[in-house]
Motif scaffolding. Sequence first.
Motif, PDB file in Angstrom:
ATOM      1  N   VAL A  54       0.848  -1.184   0.000  1.00 31.82           N
ATOM      2  CA  VAL A  54       0.000   0.000   0.000  1.00 31.82           C
ATOM      3  C   VAL A  54       0.888   1.240   0.000  1.00 31.82           C
ATOM      4  CG1 VAL A  54      -1.787   1.277   1.253  1.00 31.82           C
ATOM      5  CG2 VAL A  54      -1.804  -1.228   1.262  1.00 31.82           C
ATOM      6  N   VAL A  55       0.601   2.172  -0.892  1.00 28.97           N
ATOM      7  CA  VAL A  55       1.303   3.458  -0.961  1.00 28.97           C
ATOM      8  C   VAL A  55       0.302   4.535  -0.558  1.00 28.97           C
ATOM      9  CG1 VAL A  55       2.558   5.063  -2.442  1.00 28.97           C
ATOM     10  CG2 VAL A  55       2.749   2.586  -2.841  1.00 28.97           C
ATOM     11  N   ARG A  56       0.673   5.330   0.448  1.00 27.51           N
ATOM     12  CA  ARG A  56      -0.242   6.338   0.978  1.00 27.51           C
ATOM     13  C   ARG A  56       0.495   7.670   1.093  1.00 27.51           C
ATOM     14  NH1 ARG A  56      -2.040   3.898   5.926  1.00 27.51           N
ATOM     15  NH2 ARG A  56      -3.386   2.786   4.525  1.00 27.51           N
ATOM     16  N   ALA A  57      -0.142   8.724   0.587  1.00 22.97           N
ATOM     17  CA  ALA A  57       0.436  10.065   0.723  1.00 22.97           C
ATOM     18  C   ALA A  57       0.180  10.581   2.135  1.00 22.97           C
ATOM     19  CB  ALA A  57      -0.181  11.009  -0.300  1.00 22.97           C
ATOM     20  N   LEU A  63       4.117   6.991   2.358  1.00 24.76           N
ATOM     21  CA  LEU A  63       4.248   5.892   3.301  1.00 24.76           C
ATOM     22  C   LEU A  63       3.968   4.602   2.550  1.00 24.76           C
ATOM     23  CD1 LEU A  63       4.573   4.880   6.226  1.00 24.76           C
ATOM     24  CD2 LEU A  63       2.109   5.240   6.502  1.00 24.76           C
ATOM     25  N   VAL A  64       4.888   3.660   2.595  1.00 22.09           N
ATOM     26  CA  VAL A  64       4.741   2.374   1.915  1.00 22.09           C
ATOM     27  C   VAL A  64       4.671   1.289   2.984  1.00 22.09           C
ATOM     28  CG1 VAL A  64       5.783   0.764   0.289  1.00 22.09           C
ATOM     29  CG2 VAL A  64       6.028   3.229  -0.082  1.00 22.09           C
ATOM     30  N   TYR A  69      -4.668  -3.175   2.161  1.00 22.97           N
ATOM     31  CA  TYR A  69      -5.108  -1.883   2.698  1.00 22.97           C
ATOM     32  C   TYR A  69      -6.072  -2.101   3.862  1.00 22.97           C
ATOM     33  CZ  TYR A  69      -7.411   2.660   2.920  1.00 22.97           C
ATOM     34  OH  TYR A  69      -7.936   3.849   3.355  1.00 22.97           O
ATOM     35  N   ILE A  70      -6.953  -3.079   3.717  1.00 23.73           N
ATOM     36  CA  ILE A  70      -7.967  -3.361   4.737  1.00 23.73           C
ATOM     37  C   ILE A  70      -7.864  -4.837   5.126  1.00 23.73           C
ATOM     38  CG2 ILE A  70     -10.445  -3.480   5.212  1.00 23.73           C
ATOM     39  CD1 ILE A  70     -10.851  -1.317   3.114  1.00 23.73           C
ATOM     40  N   GLU A  71      -7.873  -5.100   6.416  1.00 27.42           N
ATOM     41  CA  GLU A  71      -7.926  -6.478   6.910  1.00 27.42           C
ATOM     42  C   GLU A  71      -9.390  -6.927   6.906  1.00 27.42           C
ATOM     43  OE1 GLU A  71      -5.371  -8.466   7.686  1.00 27.42           O
ATOM     44  OE2 GLU A  71      -3.883  -6.905   7.322  1.00 27.42           O
TER      45      GLU A  71
END
Length: 113
Positions: A54-57, A63-64, A69-71
Motif C-alpha cells: 500500500v502506498v499512501r500520501a 508511506l509504503v 489496505y484493509i484487513e
Amino acid sequence: MKEYLLSIYQPDDTPPPDNLDEIMRDLYALNDEMRAAGAWVFAAGLHAPSTATVVRAQGNDMLVTDGPYIETKEHIGGFTVIQAADLDEALDWGKKMAAVITLPIEVRPLADH
C-alpha cells in the motif's frame, strides 16, 4: 456499451476446492462465451492479499506498507471487465460467473472515461 467490473470475492485462508480444475475449465468456457458475445474486455486473477503493498500520501511524504489496505475475511481474488448494454445484461454475466465459480460476484459500472 458501458463497461462493468465483475469482482470475484473469495474467503481468506481457505484452501482451494477439490474441484478447482473443473471450476477453472468452466470459467475459461464462460470467458469464451463472453468473447463470442462481444462482452469480454479483460480478466485477471490476483495473488494473495499478503502480497499487496500500500502506498499512501502523508503530507509531502509517501508511506509504503506491506499487506492489504484493509484487513477483512474476504478479498478480491480476480476480476473481469465486460461491456454490456445495461446493468441487467451485466448482472446476467455476473450470475453466470457466480454459478461457475460458486463465489460472490460484485457487479459495478466503470466510470465514464
